[in-house]
Design a protein around this motif. Structure first.
Motif, short mmCIF file in Angstrom:
data_model
loop_
_atom_site.label_atom_id
_atom_site.label_comp_id
_atom_site.label_asym_id
_atom_site.label_seq_id
_atom_site.Cartn_x
_atom_site.Cartn_y
_atom_site.Cartn_z
N HIS A 193 0.38 -6.03 -0.77
CA HIS A 193 1.25 -5.24 -1.65
C HIS A 193 0.78 -5.22 -3.10
CE1 HIS A 193 3.82 -5.06 1.81
NE2 HIS A 193 4.06 -6.35 1.79
N ARG A 194 -0.51 -5.50 -3.31
CA ARG A 194 -1.06 -5.37 -4.66
C ARG A 194 -1.43 -3.92 -4.90
NH1 ARG A 194 -4.88 -10.72 -5.67
NH2 ARG A 194 -3.20 -12.25 -5.50
N GLU A 213 7.44 -6.35 -8.45
CA GLU A 213 7.60 -7.60 -7.72
C GLU A 213 8.78 -7.51 -6.75
OE1 GLU A 213 7.78 -10.91 -10.32
OE2 GLU A 213 5.80 -10.56 -11.21
N ARG A 214 9.89 -6.95 -7.21
CA ARG A 214 11.06 -6.79 -6.33
C ARG A 214 10.76 -5.77 -5.24
NH1 ARG A 214 14.82 -3.19 -5.57
NH2 ARG A 214 14.10 -1.94 -7.33
N ILE A 215 10.12 -4.67 -5.63
CA ILE A 215 9.80 -3.63 -4.66
C ILE A 215 8.87 -4.17 -3.59
CG2 ILE A 215 8.64 -1.40 -4.37
CD1 ILE A 215 9.59 -0.72 -7.22
N ALA A 216 7.87 -4.95 -4.00
CA ALA A 216 6.91 -5.49 -3.05
C ALA A 216 7.59 -6.44 -2.06
CB ALA A 216 5.79 -6.22 -3.79
N ARG A 217 8.58 -7.21 -2.54
CA ARG A 217 9.29 -8.12 -1.63
C ARG A 217 10.06 -7.35 -0.56
NH1 ARG A 217 10.42 -11.03 -6.43
NH2 ARG A 217 12.49 -10.06 -6.57
N GLN A 218 10.50 -6.14 -0.92
CA GLN A 218 11.27 -5.34 0.01
C GLN A 218 10.41 -4.33 0.75
OE1 GLN A 218 14.24 -3.54 -2.49
NE2 GLN A 218 15.38 -5.44 -2.77
N ALA A 219 9.09 -4.41 0.58
CA ALA A 219 8.19 -3.39 1.13
C ALA A 219 8.26 -3.30 2.64
CB ALA A 219 6.74 -3.67 0.70
N TRP A 279 -11.69 0.37 -3.30
CA TRP A 279 -10.53 0.75 -4.10
C TRP A 279 -10.05 -0.41 -4.96
CZ3 TRP A 279 -7.16 3.81 -0.05
CH2 TRP A 279 -7.82 5.00 0.27
N GLU A 280 -10.18 -1.64 -4.45
CA GLU A 280 -9.77 -2.79 -5.24
C GLU A 280 -10.62 -2.89 -6.52
OE1 GLU A 280 -10.35 -2.77 -2.07
OE2 GLU A 280 -8.60 -3.61 -1.02
N GLU A 281 -11.92 -2.67 -6.39
CA GLU A 281 -12.82 -2.73 -7.55
C GLU A 281 -12.50 -1.60 -8.53
OE1 GLU A 281 -16.59 -2.53 -5.68
OE2 GLU A 281 -16.72 -4.68 -5.30
N GLN A 282 -12.23 -0.41 -7.98
CA GLN A 282 -11.89 0.71 -8.85
C GLN A 282 -10.60 0.43 -9.63
OE1 GLN A 282 -12.03 4.61 -6.97
NE2 GLN A 282 -13.54 3.87 -5.52
N SER A 283 -9.63 -0.20 -8.97
CA SER A 283 -8.36 -0.52 -9.63
C SER A 283 -8.60 -1.48 -10.79
CB SER A 283 -7.39 -1.13 -8.63
OG SER A 283 -6.21 -1.56 -9.26
N ALA A 308 -1.16 -5.42 -9.98
CA ALA A 308 -2.47 -5.61 -9.35
C ALA A 308 -2.67 -7.04 -8.86
CB ALA A 308 -3.58 -5.26 -10.34
N GLY A 309 -1.66 -7.90 -9.08
CA GLY A 309 -1.73 -9.26 -8.57
C GLY A 309 -2.21 -10.28 -9.57
#
Length: 527
Positions: A193-194, A213-219, A279-283, A308-309
């Protein structure tokens, strides 16, 4: 209980799904004087179809989402049948029941009303005679138009995204197209969820990331309130998801959009896009590039970093720039040492690393450990690891990254690289670092051209190279002759030619220092 209803506005091509409430506000329905007598809290249920049915066991003929129209002629006089009729509609997940008052029921039947209220099934009575065929025709035509509009939108999105992929468009361009069609923020994440990429209006995206952070917990929860997601993956492997955040259209259309977007992103990733980076590197690269450039204030980038974590609360940040090492080995070193950070490739064979350490960790020791492990992994003893001083405030990070980049540039291609400490800092680059900072100053540029004019105007690059080595070795003639593979007499002749062209005496410390500074400035400008 009576609910007041207003006429429905003309339908837009992408209006939300017709709900029970919307059906009741159609002009043809309002002519029948509808009254909601039960289930008023469930009027936003979507209506999938309209069905006219008089049979007591109508539930077996339904598949869910229907608005059932009846006169109740076969139910009159039998309260058990009336209650069972409502219960069967509830079991079949009907959207609502509409009863036309007349000979069978001149007033709303209390048994049906109570049963509907217990089941939470909207029950509506029509006080004036009303041709059910007109309502059926009206609703069905609207549903068909809406379905056609959703399919047309889906195909339009598919065509647009396929065209972008064929043209070699980057990931961001695809997401911008999805955001334009969905009119809401779009977020792509990995399985942890990063956030890997976003699109949409910047203020709306920032609002989403601020609460990520809240959204990711409910993902993993169910969709609702316009939060629609689609899985990203292929060949039996999931590797992320795309999410429409706060989509205001109906859920079915939103799912179509998300599915089309997911198909395009999977295809884009399979084809490799226009870049070899993941995509992680691009981010990470986008985040660090924005930090270094200063175009976006650091405070506005904080939600992106957190999403992004990267840990950002009560942390110590150490900006680093490593030369001639790819991002992948640096990410491996971070994992091996258990350090939090992001890695991104910069220009000129440099890679930025932003370490995020707990306040009680020793930043100097951990940075030194990181540099030692990088050299060990890369197998290059001369790998340059440049660092800025640790920062405890996020707002100071951009200046720190620029400082680390400046230090790395200052020692690039320097013959003094062998004498550098394991972690190079601003204090270690001395005059070379100062010249790098001032290289774009017009006065410095004019000074360099004036001092070196006798050599820059000619075509003899060899003399310039000899001068560079001679000054870098502290005017050591033996060492200079050795490095250029010439005899001492030959070197003397070249040094005489250099002094003649420049009109200086290199044995004079001040004149030699002036020429040295000019040469450093010239090299910095060229680099």
């Amino acid at each position: 209980m009576t609910t007041t209803l207003e006429p429905l506005e003309p339908a837009e091509p992408l209006e939300p799904a017709l709900s029970v409430r919307q059906v009741l506000t159609l002009e043809r329905v309002l002519a029948g004087e509808p009254e909601v007598v039960a289930g008023a809290g469930q009027l936003d249920r979507p209506v999938r179809w309209v069905h006219v049915a008089e049979a007591p066991d109508v539930g077996v003929m339904l598949s869910g989402g229907e608005m059932v129209l009846t006169t109740g002629v076969l139910l009159a006089g039998d309260e058990d049948k009336q209650a069972e009729y409502v219960r069967s509609l509830h079991r079949a997940e009907a959207a609502a029941v509409v009863l036309g008052l007349g000979r069978a029921f001149p007033a709303p039947p209390e048994v049906m009303r109570r049963a509907a209220e217990r089941c939470g099934l909207p029950m509506v009575v029509l006080h004036r005679p009303f041709p059910f065929a007109e309502l059926t025709e009206e609703v069905q035509s609207r549903l068909v138009r809406r379905k056609f509009a959703a399919v047309s939108l889906s195909e339009a999105v598919r065509t647009a995204l396929t065209g972008l992929i064929t043209a070699g468009a980057p990931l961001q361009r695809l997401l911008d197209e999805v955001a334009a069609h969905s009119a809401c923020p779009v977020v792509v994440t990995n399985l942890a969820h990063r956030v890997l990429a976003t699109a949409g209006e910047r203020p709306a995206v920032d609002d989403v990331l601020r609460d990520w952070e809240r959204i990711a917990r409910q993902a993993g929860g169910s969709e609702g309130d316009g939060w629609i997601r689609a899985e990203l993956g292929g060949r039996g492997e999931r590797w992320g998801q795309i999410m429409l955040c706060g989509y205001r259209g109906d859920t079915a259309t939103g799912r179509l959009l998300a599915d089309r977007a997911a198909e395009a992103l999977v295809l884009h990733r399979m084809l490799g896009g226009t870049s070899a980076h993941t995509w992680e590197e691009q981010s990470a690269q986008s985040l660090l590039t924005d930090l270094v450039s200063g175009v976006v204030p650091a405070r506005q980038l904080l939600p992106r970093a957190r999403a992004a974590g990267l840990p950002v609360n009560r942390r110590t940040f150490v900006p680093l720039v490593v030369r001639d090492v790819e991002p992948a080995p640096l990410e491996r070193v971070l994992r091996m040492l258990g350090l939090s950070g992001i890695v991104a490739e910069l220009a000129d064979a440099a890679t930025a690393v932003l370490l995020s350490l707990a306040r009680d960790q020793d930043a100097a020791v951990l940075t030194a450990n990181f540099a030692a492990r990088v050299r060990s992994e890369s197998g290059a003893a001369r790998t340059v690891v440049a660092a800025a001083d640790a920062r405890t405030a996020w707002d100071d990070v951009p200046a720190g990254v620029r400082e680390a980049q400046h230090v790395a540039d200052a020692v690039a291609d320097s013959s003094a690289a062998l004498d550098l400490p394991p972690v190079v800092r601003l204090k270690d680059v001395h005059l070379r670092g100062l010249i790098r900072l001032l290289r774009d100053d017009p006065h410095v540029q004019s000074f360099a051209e004036r001092e070196l004019d006798g050599l820059l105007c000619g075509a003899d690059e060899d003399l310039l190279a000899v001068l560079r080595t001679y000054l870098a070795t502290g005017r050591n003639k033996s060492r200079t002759a050795q490095l250029h593979h010439v005899s001492r007499p030959a070197l003397y002749r070249r040094l005489e030619a250099i002094q003649t062209r420049l009109g200086v005496d290199l044995d004079d410390f001040e004149q030699a220092a002036s020429v040295h500074i000019a040469l450093l400035a010239h090299d910095a400008q060229q680099g």
